[in-house]
Motif scaffolding. Structure first.
Motif, PDB file in Angstrom:
ATOM      1  N   GLU A 270     -23.670  20.225  11.206  1.00 45.64           N
ATOM      2  CA  GLU A 270     -25.044  19.740  11.750  1.00 45.64           C
ATOM      3  C   GLU A 270     -25.995  19.902  10.556  1.00 45.64           C
ATOM      4  O   GLU A 270     -27.121  19.185  10.961  1.00 45.64           O
ATOM      5  CB  GLU A 270     -25.059  20.389  13.316  1.00 45.64           C
TER       6      GLU A 270
ATOM      7  N   VAL B 197     -31.262   9.261  23.030  1.00 47.86           N
ATOM      8  CA  VAL B 197     -31.052  10.755  23.644  1.00 47.86           C
ATOM      9  C   VAL B 197     -30.773  11.192  24.687  1.00 47.86           C
ATOM     10  O   VAL B 197     -30.075  11.935  25.437  1.00 47.86           O
ATOM     11  CB  VAL B 197     -32.909  11.377  22.983  1.00 47.86           C
TER      12      VAL B 197
ATOM     13  N   GLY C  94     -27.078  10.160  25.109  1.00 46.79           N
ATOM     14  CA  GLY C  94     -26.307  11.592  24.818  1.00 46.79           C
ATOM     15  C   GLY C  94     -26.381  10.584  23.374  1.00 46.79           C
ATOM     16  O   GLY C  94     -25.002  11.068  22.521  1.00 46.79           O
TER      17      GLY C  94
ATOM     18  N   SER D 291     -27.350  12.794  19.281  1.00 46.48           N
ATOM     19  CA  SER D 291     -27.533  13.857  19.210  1.00 46.48           C
ATOM     20  C   SER D 291     -27.822  14.066  17.540  1.00 46.48           C
ATOM     21  O   SER D 291     -27.769  13.186  16.150  1.00 46.48           O
ATOM     22  CB  SER D 291     -25.980  13.838  19.050  1.00 46.48           C
ATOM     23  N   THR D 292     -27.562  15.475  17.913  1.00 48.43           N
ATOM     24  CA  THR D 292     -27.506  16.173  16.096  1.00 48.43           C
ATOM     25  C   THR D 292     -26.384  15.613  14.766  1.00 48.43           C
ATOM     26  O   THR D 292     -26.841  15.701  13.527  1.00 48.43           O
ATOM     27  CB  THR D 292     -28.168  17.509  16.527  1.00 48.43           C
TER      28      THR D 292
ATOM     29  N   ASN E  26     -24.611  12.599  14.931  1.00 47.56           N
ATOM     30  CA  ASN E  26     -24.298  11.426  14.703  1.00 47.56           C
ATOM     31  C   ASN E  26     -25.838  10.884  14.217  1.00 47.56           C
ATOM     32  O   ASN E  26     -26.170   9.831  13.552  1.00 47.56           O
ATOM     33  CB  ASN E  26     -24.096  10.844  15.641  1.00 47.56           C
ATOM     34  N   LEU E  27     -26.928  11.566  13.940  1.00 45.99           N
ATOM     35  CA  LEU E  27     -28.642  11.592  13.741  1.00 45.99           C
ATOM     36  C   LEU E  27     -28.495  10.539  12.613  1.00 45.99           C
ATOM     37  O   LEU E  27     -29.004   9.392  12.937  1.00 45.99           O
ATOM     38  CB  LEU E  27     -29.301  12.624  13.854  1.00 45.99           C
TER      39      LEU E  27
END
Length: 499
Positions: A72, A251, A254, A257-258, A260-261
């Protein structure tokens, strides 16, 4: 023999006679140093944050971090780097259509400073996202317009242009050195938030120096060259609101997210890049000759993205590498992992002025054969091949953690690589820029960095999940193929006016 003239305090263009003058001492415009100063401090704050960002995200709460996974952390770091440069086309568009470039640079610096303050004083993920969002917006406003103003200091075929960009880039490297040294030390001794605070202070110093020298920037930067109509402003506002609404929906559901950003950031970079090329190629404000130059920039855009993918692994692949694979001890002293990237920067700072001086020396000798601009870019990739080749060999030579000295040598070669390529790339983008899209062409060059930053996040994840020798061998092969490709482009690009 007469000397080249400098611009006056208002940033006037070079005199016509200057282009034909030959001298052993070539002066640079005063405005170059004003712009170098603001960009130096912006890079101080940017790299000061960037060098500790991945650690802040994946270090445990007990060590002052957020405690997210390494994957992440690499994804967020890559996405942030990509988003920072993705914001540059918007900042350039504002300068071309709504707000003068000189004002955009000042406003961008204020927003960047606010972002670092948010990181310093707001704890947890909220502070992280707020700070990164503000820095992304501010950098988008400041950086492409500072780059574009440097280009406007020179005539199109000025022999001072490449050397001027080399000097400008040296200022960037000084900031890139001092920032990590300051934040890396403060993070190791006092905690991450002190490092973020130092980045805010650096940006404040940059704003002050820019305000003092604001009258030395080019006159063109004080006006909006292509003002938008009232209906266009409403359309732009509607687009901005719609974009924010889409982000909010992603956002809240869902879907964003962190984890798949970075996918969204890279996809957006590609879409925006293609859109920019399409707009410039179809615009009635672009002449036939300028349209051919834009087409010639397409392969340079692709190779630029590859270049930055390699270099910006300093903050993804090599951040993890320094933390997990390098013996950081020198006697009784244990160096912070964040300092590894500073050796790359030190090498660039030393090599940059030497390369600039040599370029000016060649420019002052009209009968001396000068390497073509594209040959210089290809040479940069040859050095990149050497850099990754060294790191592919290290695991075969050393057992356990890699000794510090060989890693420093690899960083030095990478630093020379950067100053061989990056300022020349800026110069080429400026040369190929249509008059009506000057700032936006520089922003398009900035998108090569955006793509590289985002891809470096994916490369960091690939490094973490594959053979070290295999990974660095792959990077070596990509660099070598790109060098050959660029060398083959010399003739076609020379016909488009790239010297």
């Amino acid at each position: 023999m007469s000397e080249f003239q400098t611009v006056d305090a208002a940033g006037a263009a070079e005199s016509p006679g200057a282009e034909q003058s030959v001298t052993t001492r070539v002066k640079q415009p005063i405005g170059l140093f004003t712009l170098s100063a603001i960009e130096m401090w912006e890079r101080f704050s940017f790299y000061g944050l960037q060098v500790i960002l991945a650690y802040y995200i994946y270090y445990s709460a007990g060590d002052g971090g957020l405690g997210l996974t390494e994957g992440e952390a690499l994804a967020i770091t890559g996405a942030y780097g990509g988003a920072v440069y993705l914001g540059q086309p918007l900042g350039a568009w504002f300068a071309d259509r709504l707000v003068a470039a000189r004002t955009m640079v000042m406003a961008g610096g204020v927003i960047i400073m606010a972002g670092h303050i948010s990181l310093a004083v707001i704890p947890g993920v909220v502070g992280l996202l707020t700070g990164l969002a503000l820095i992304t917006i501010g950098t988008g406003a400041l950086t492409p317009n500072a780059y574009a103003m440097v280009g406007r200091l020179y005539k199109e075929q000025s022999p001072r242009r490449d050397s001027g960009y080399a000097i400008f880039y040296t200022g960037i490297l000084i900031g890139a050195l001092l920032g990590p040294l300051a934040t890396g030390y403060l993070q190791a001794e006092f905690g991450f938030h002190y490092g973020f605070g130092a980045a805010a202070i650096g940006m404040a110093i940059g704003l002050f120096t820019y305000f003092l020298g604001r009258h030395t920037v080019p006159e063109e930067s004080k006006i909006v060259p292509n003002p938008i109509s009232l209906s266009g402003k409403w359309k732009a506002l509607g687009f901005g609101v719609a974009l924010l609404a889409v982000i909010a929906i992603l956002v809240s559901t869902g879907l964003l997210s962190t984890g798949n950003l970075n996918n969204y950031v890279l996809g957006t970079i590609l879409i925006v890049s293609v859109a920019y090329f399409v707009v410039m190629l179809q615009s009635k404000k672009v002449t036939v000759d300028e349209r051919q130059r834009v087409k010639g920039f397409i392969p340079l855009f692709i190779t630029g993205a590859i270049f930055w993918t390699m270099i910006l692994q300093l903050f993804t692949t090599f951040a993890v590498y320094a933390d997990t694979r390098v013996n950081l001890s020198i006697g009784s002293y244990s160096m912070p992992a964040a300092y590894i990237s500073t050796f790359e920067v030190i090498a660039g700072i030393i090599a940059g002025p030497l390369i600039a001086a040599y370029g000016q020396k060649l420019a002052a000798r009209p009968n001396r054969k000068v390497p073509s601009t594209i040959s210089k870019l290809a040479l940069g990739f040859v050095l990149m091949t050497l850099t990754f080749g060294l790191f592919a060999l290290f695991p075969l030579i050393f057992t356990g953690r890699i000794p510090l000295i060989p890693v420093i040598i690899g960083m030095i070669v990478m630093g020379i690589t950067e100053v061989m390529y990056a300022p020349i790339g800026m110069s080429v983008a400026s040369q190929l820029s249509p008059v009506a899209f000057n700032s936006q062409m520089m922003a398009l060059w900035g998108l090569t960095t955006a793509a590289g930053a985002s891809l470096s996040g994916f490369m960091g994840q690939l490094y973490s999940g594959t053979s070290e020798v295999g990974f660095f061998t792959l990077m070596t092969a990509i660099s070598l193929v790109t060098a050959v490709f660029l060398y083959c482009l010399r003739g076609p690009l020379r016909r488009l006016g790239v010297a």
